[in-house]
Design a protein around this motif. Structure first.
Motif, PDB file in Angstrom:
ATOM      1  N   LYS A  63       0.833  -1.206   0.000  1.00 15.85           N
ATOM      2  CA  LYS A  63       0.000   0.000   0.000  1.00 15.85           C
ATOM      3  C   LYS A  63       0.868   1.257   0.000  1.00 15.85           C
ATOM      4  O   LYS A  63       0.577   2.220  -0.708  1.00 15.85           O
ATOM      5  N   GLU A  64       1.926   1.249   0.807  1.00 16.60           N
ATOM      6  CA  GLU A  64       2.824   2.405   0.872  1.00 16.60           C
ATOM      7  C   GLU A  64       3.507   2.623  -0.478  1.00 16.60           C
ATOM      8  O   GLU A  64       3.613   3.751  -0.953  1.00 16.60           O
ATOM      9  N   ALA A  65       3.952   1.525  -1.092  1.00 13.16           N
ATOM     10  CA  ALA A  65       4.605   1.636  -2.397  1.00 13.16           C
ATOM     11  C   ALA A  65       3.627   2.159  -3.448  1.00 13.16           C
ATOM     12  O   ALA A  65       3.988   3.022  -4.264  1.00 13.16           O
ATOM     13  N   GLU A  66       2.399   1.663  -3.417  1.00 11.30           N
ATOM     14  CA  GLU A  66       1.395   2.139  -4.375  1.00 11.30           C
ATOM     15  C   GLU A  66       1.117   3.626  -4.171  1.00 11.30           C
ATOM     16  O   GLU A  66       0.967   4.371  -5.137  1.00 11.30           O
ATOM     17  N   SER A  67       1.063   4.050  -2.918  1.00  7.34           N
ATOM     18  CA  SER A  67       0.841   5.457  -2.612  1.00  7.34           C
ATOM     19  C   SER A  67       1.997   6.309  -3.131  1.00  7.34           C
ATOM     20  O   SER A  67       1.777   7.369  -3.738  1.00  7.34           O
ATOM     21  N   MET A  68       3.215   5.852  -2.901  1.00  8.21           N
ATOM     22  CA  MET A  68       4.389   6.595  -3.367  1.00  8.21           C
ATOM     23  C   MET A  68       4.408   6.663  -4.894  1.00  8.21           C
ATOM     24  O   MET A  68       4.728   7.710  -5.470  1.00  8.21           O
ATOM     25  N   ILE A  69       4.047   5.571  -5.546  1.00  7.57           N
ATOM     26  CA  ILE A  69       4.013   5.547  -7.013  1.00  7.57           C
ATOM     27  C   ILE A  69       2.971   6.524  -7.527  1.00  7.57           C
ATOM     28  O   ILE A  69       3.216   7.275  -8.479  1.00  7.57           O
ATOM     29  N   ALA A  70       1.792   6.533  -6.893  1.00  8.48           N
ATOM     30  CA  ALA A  70       0.729   7.436  -7.315  1.00  8.48           C
ATOM     31  C   ALA A  70       1.155   8.903  -7.141  1.00  8.48           C
ATOM     32  O   ALA A  70       0.911   9.738  -8.025  1.00  8.48           O
ATOM     33  N   THR A  72       4.255  10.074  -7.070  1.00  9.05           N
ATOM     34  CA  THR A  72       5.313  10.359  -8.040  1.00  9.05           C
ATOM     35  C   THR A  72       4.727  10.548  -9.434  1.00  9.05           C
ATOM     36  O   THR A  72       5.133  11.450 -10.170  1.00  9.05           O
ATOM     37  N   LYS A  73       3.757   9.722  -9.781  1.00  7.12           N
ATOM     38  CA  LYS A  73       3.108   9.830 -11.090  1.00  7.12           C
ATOM     39  C   LYS A  73       2.391  11.171 -11.215  1.00  7.12           C
ATOM     40  O   LYS A  73       2.479  11.837 -12.256  1.00  7.12           O
ATOM     41  N   ALA A  74       1.703  11.577 -10.156  1.00  2.67           N
ATOM     42  CA  ALA A  74       0.988  12.859 -10.184  1.00  2.67           C
ATOM     43  C   ALA A  74       1.978  14.013 -10.362  1.00  2.67           C
ATOM     44  O   ALA A  74       1.736  14.935 -11.157  1.00  2.67           O
ATOM     45  N   ARG A  75       3.107  13.969  -9.640  1.00  4.22           N
ATOM     46  CA  ARG A  75       4.121  15.028  -9.787  1.00  4.22           C
ATOM     47  C   ARG A  75       4.695  15.027 -11.204  1.00  4.22           C
ATOM     48  O   ARG A  75       4.908  16.090 -11.798  1.00  4.22           O
ATOM     49  N   ALA A  76       4.950  13.839 -11.735  1.00  4.11           N
ATOM     50  CA  ALA A  76       5.512  13.743 -13.083  1.00  4.11           C
ATOM     51  C   ALA A  76       4.528  14.300 -14.112  1.00  4.11           C
ATOM     52  O   ALA A  76       4.926  15.001 -15.056  1.00  4.11           O
ATOM     53  N   GLU A  77       3.243  14.007 -13.930  1.00  3.58           N
ATOM     54  CA  GLU A  77       2.232  14.536 -14.855  1.00  3.58           C
ATOM     55  C   GLU A  77       2.162  16.055 -14.765  1.00  3.58           C
ATOM     56  O   GLU A  77       2.040  16.738 -15.794  1.00  3.58           O
TER      57      GLU A  77
END
Length: 116
Positions: A63-70, A72-77
């Motif tokens: 869950k923590e990894a998924e949150s971090m990925i989400a 990071t993806k939002a920042r990248a977008e």
């Protein structure tokens, strides 16, 4: 006769002590067996608890990894949108500069070509 009576009493007391010791040994063996069973049960319970905790820790990590990925993806977008926006603005500025200098450039080319 007194000696025979004393021997019988002594034999009787020795027999009681031996029987008591035998009963005590049986009780100790029984307790050792119960302790062994309890150790097995506790070990089994500990293994189940460890497995449960390991599964919970794994789920929390996922869950923590998924949150971090989400995140990071939002920042990248956001960064990609900003870069695209900045690029579009620079392109518009470049087009405006070209459009403003176009007539001057055409006049310069024409005058250069027509010069004797």
């Amino acid at each position: 006769m007194k000696e025979a009576a004393q021997t019988t009493v002594a034999d009787s007391k020795v027999s009681k002590i031996i029987k008591s010791l035998s009963d005590l040994e049986n009780d100790i063996d029984s307790l050792n067996s119960k302790v062994g069973d309890m150790k097995k049960a506790l070990n089994s319970k500990a293994i189940k608890e460890i497995d449960s905790l390991r599964e919970k820790a794994t789920q929390m990590a996922i869950k923590e990894a998924e949150s971090m990925i989400a995140q990071t993806k939002a920042r990248a977008e956001q960064q990609a949108k900003k870069i695209a926006s900045d690029g579009q603005a620079k392109l518009e500025k470049l087009k405006a500069t070209i459009d403003s200098k176009f007539d001057e450039a055409v006049d310069s080319v024409v005058s250069t070509i027509l010069k004797p």
